[in-house]
Structures are given as C-alpha cells and as structure tokens.
Design a protein around this motif. Sequence first.
Motif, PDB file in Angstrom:
ATOM      1  N   HIS A   1      14.843  20.576 -10.766  1.00  0.00           N
ATOM      2  CA  HIS A   1      15.193  21.969 -10.462  1.00  0.00           C
ATOM      3  C   HIS A   1      15.793  22.671 -11.678  1.00  0.00           C
ATOM      4  O   HIS A   1      16.721  23.475 -11.552  1.00  0.00           O
ATOM      5  CB  HIS A   1      16.118  22.057  -9.230  1.00  0.00           C
TER       6      HIS A   1
ATOM      7  N   GLU B   1       7.999  23.126   0.799  1.00  0.00           N
ATOM      8  CA  GLU B   1       9.001  22.045   0.808  1.00  0.00           C
ATOM      9  C   GLU B   1      10.291  22.469   0.121  1.00  0.00           C
ATOM     10  O   GLU B   1      11.373  22.034   0.479  1.00  0.00           O
ATOM     11  CB  GLU B   1       8.414  20.811   0.097  1.00  0.00           C
ATOM     12  N   ASP B   2      10.140  23.325  -0.927  1.00  0.00           N
ATOM     13  CA  ASP B   2      11.192  23.385  -1.945  1.00  0.00           C
ATOM     14  C   ASP B   2      12.028  24.659  -1.956  1.00  0.00           C
ATOM     15  O   ASP B   2      12.694  24.941  -2.940  1.00  0.00           O
ATOM     16  CB  ASP B   2      10.541  23.158  -3.328  1.00  0.00           C
TER      17      ASP B   2
ATOM     18  N   THR C   1      16.680  13.831   2.317  1.00  0.00           N
ATOM     19  CA  THR C   1      15.824  14.715   3.106  1.00  0.00           C
ATOM     20  C   THR C   1      14.578  15.053   2.301  1.00  0.00           C
ATOM     21  O   THR C   1      14.666  15.591   1.205  1.00  0.00           O
ATOM     22  CB  THR C   1      16.567  16.025   3.444  1.00  0.00           C
TER      23      THR C   1
ATOM     24  N   ASP D   1       8.003  18.079 -10.096  1.00  0.00           N
ATOM     25  CA  ASP D   1       8.355  18.450  -8.727  1.00  0.00           C
ATOM     26  C   ASP D   1       7.283  19.358  -8.138  1.00  0.00           C
ATOM     27  O   ASP D   1       7.395  20.583  -8.156  1.00  0.00           O
ATOM     28  CB  ASP D   1       9.718  19.148  -8.720  1.00  0.00           C
TER      29      ASP D   1
ATOM     30  N   ASP E   1       6.557  12.098  -4.199  1.00  0.00           N
ATOM     31  CA  ASP E   1       7.399  13.228  -4.591  1.00  0.00           C
ATOM     32  C   ASP E   1       8.021  12.953  -5.965  1.00  0.00           C
ATOM     33  O   ASP E   1       8.893  12.091  -6.078  1.00  0.00           O
ATOM     34  CB  ASP E   1       8.487  13.453  -3.535  1.00  0.00           C
TER      35      ASP E   1
HETATM   36  C1  AHN Z   1      17.331  17.469  -1.209  1.00  0.00           C
HETATM   37  O1  AHN Z   1      17.547  18.062  -2.225  1.00  0.00           O
HETATM   38  C2  AHN Z   1      18.414  16.954  -0.338  1.00  0.00           C
HETATM   39  N1  AHN Z   1      16.093  17.216  -0.770  1.00  0.00           N
HETATM   40  C3  AHN Z   1      14.997  17.768  -1.451  1.00  0.00           C
HETATM   41  C4  AHN Z   1      13.998  16.808  -1.886  1.00  0.00           C
HETATM   42  C5  AHN Z   1      13.141  17.450  -2.908  1.00  0.00           C
HETATM   43  C6  AHN Z   1      13.328  18.654  -3.484  1.00  0.00           C
HETATM   44  N2  AHN Z   1      12.088  16.937  -3.430  1.00  0.00           N
HETATM   45  C7  AHN Z   1      11.612  17.759  -4.312  1.00  0.00           C
HETATM   46  N3  AHN Z   1      12.356  18.801  -4.359  1.00  0.00           N
END
Ligand code: AHN
Length: 324
Positions: A296, A180-181, A264, A147, A216
């Motif tokens: 995550h 982004e995160d 998203t 990520d 991504d």
């Molecule tokens: C959501 O968790 C809805 N969107 C985040 C997309 C994402 C997070 N890509 C990487 N980390």
Amino acid sequence: MIKTLKHITLIFIASTIIASCSDSEKEEKQQMVVSEKMVVFPTFNADSAYAFVQEQVDFGPRIPNTSEHEAAGDKIIDRLETYGAKVSVQAFEATTYNGVNLKLRNIMASFNPTAKKRILLATHWDTRPWASKDVLDPTAKFDGANDGASGVGVLLEIARTISANKMPAVGVDLLFFDGEDWGKENGSNPDTWCLGSQYWAKNKGGYTAYYGILLDMVGAKDAQFPFEGYSHQYAKKILDKVWSAASKIGHGRYFVTTKPGSITDDHYHVNVTAKIPMVDILHYDPVNGYFGDFHHTTKDNMDVIDKRTLKAVGETVLYVVYAE
Ligand code: AHN
Ligand code: ZN
C-alpha cells in the motif's frame, strides 16, 4: 513442457494367509508394497506470467469506477476466452465504507466445465485507490504490481498453460475478485475489505468446489508464504497438501510454516460464507511489517516483482491441480 515427478507412497498390506493343510491353524504374514503415483504436470512459464503482470500494470492503477479498471478487466476476460475457458462475469454494485458506490465485476473462467470435482483458484484484480501507507504521500495512486497484478499474472499464465497442455482430471475454476482493496486500514470492521468475495460468497448459486487456493501478493523477490490463520483454521488439509507439494518440487523456501495469525482476505468469505475450504498464499514479511515495506505504498511497482517467485507459486499450484 511436461514434468513428471514420482510420488512414492508406502502401502502396508496385512495379508492373512490361511494354511491349506490345517483348517484350525492360521499363519499371518505382513507385506510391504511400494506404489508409485506419477504426477505429470506442465512447467510454468515465468516470463509469460511476468508479461501478464506488466500488462495489468500498464493499464494504470485498476481503481474501481475508472476507465483503467474497466479496460484491465476487459483484457482479463479477453485472455480467458482466448485460452478456451468458459467465462462468466458477475456484475454488481457495492458501497464502500466511505460512501462510494462502485460498479464491480467478479470474473470466473472454467476449464473442464462438466467435471464434478473442481478446484477453485482465486485472486483479486482491483487496485487500492490510495497508497495509504506511503510516508511521503498517502493519497498517491500506485501500480499495485504485487498487490493485485501478480495474482492476475499467475492465474492468466495457468489458464494459458492449461489450454496448451492436456486438461487436468479435475475441473479448474479461475475466479478474479473485484473490490478487495478499498478497505479501511486499521479499521475495526473487516467487512470494509473484500467486497467482491463477500458478494460472490452470498450469490454464487449452486456453485461449489472441492477446495480453493487464493493468491495474494505472490510476486515479490524472496517472498515468504506462511501458515495464515484462517487457512489453518478452515483448510488445514489443503495447507498441508499445497505446502508439501511446494517442498516436493523445490519451492520450500517460499512456502514456510510460520503462523502470523489470521488475516482478513477474500478466502475468509469463501471459507465462512461459501463453505469452500480455501487457503491463502499470501505475502507476509515478519521483519518489514505484515505485508512487506512495499505494501500500500508507491513502492509496489514492477521493481518488486521477481520471476522466480511467480514461478514457485505458479508451478506449485499447477502441480497440485495435476496431482488430483
Ligand atoms: C488487511 O489489511 C487486514 N487485509 C487486507 C488484505 C489485503 C489487502 N490484501 C491485499 N491488500
Ligand atoms: Zn491491498
């Protein structure tokens, strides 16, 4: 190394031949012609891409407002300049949903800057500040190997590859989004995510591109990249182009056509606000939950990364770019 693939197109030409002996009689004849478009594209060095992923991870988590984040961003800029791209940095500030003011940088690198027809390749380079889905410690920091770093690794390797081979006919812009995160997990407001792409889409000047591809989480072993909903809604033709390119060059097992719904991500703002059709090559695991069990969590480290996946993504994107 250069690869060549025959792209076979059948063209049906209906030719009307007018008989010379009579001006009233017409004889129609149908011909079938096979034309071959040769797509010459460089191979993608997955060992080098992997080393770039490792390099990002070795800076430590790229959490905005930290020295690790700053150093990792400087390294991206430095590499892009080394590979001969025209680099521009968009520095800005944004406030997170939990009230933190962040100093952020979107980094853009252009190849063939005078070409009118341009392809935009994007990823995000920041790391989420906590492993919010980690069962043991949701406040822990984590490597963000997949990520964040995986997309950076693939785009830096694309930059290196372009610099070492002939320039594609189109212009290529690599865009590294920041911020982004830092979003709210399970939150109702999607705008807590993707601060860099939101800012860029509103402040991109006159920039436009023919279409875009977002990367991504593109490095996990046996990854599957589905037909994500917004990509399908706003950029269906590009989905077809990229996914069929993948299957043509033997990477079809990664590029699948399952439809997980709309997610998203940075491409949402590029499609809706910047009005550039962009697809998302996004890791989606229907078995382990949306983004895989590493997502995550502190499991998102180099153990997740598989060179074969980096290669499938990098080579597919290179093919698409060199086929234009
Ligand atoms: C959501 O968790 C809805 N969107 C985040 C997309 C994402 C997070 N890509 C990487 N980390
Ligand atoms: Zn994330």
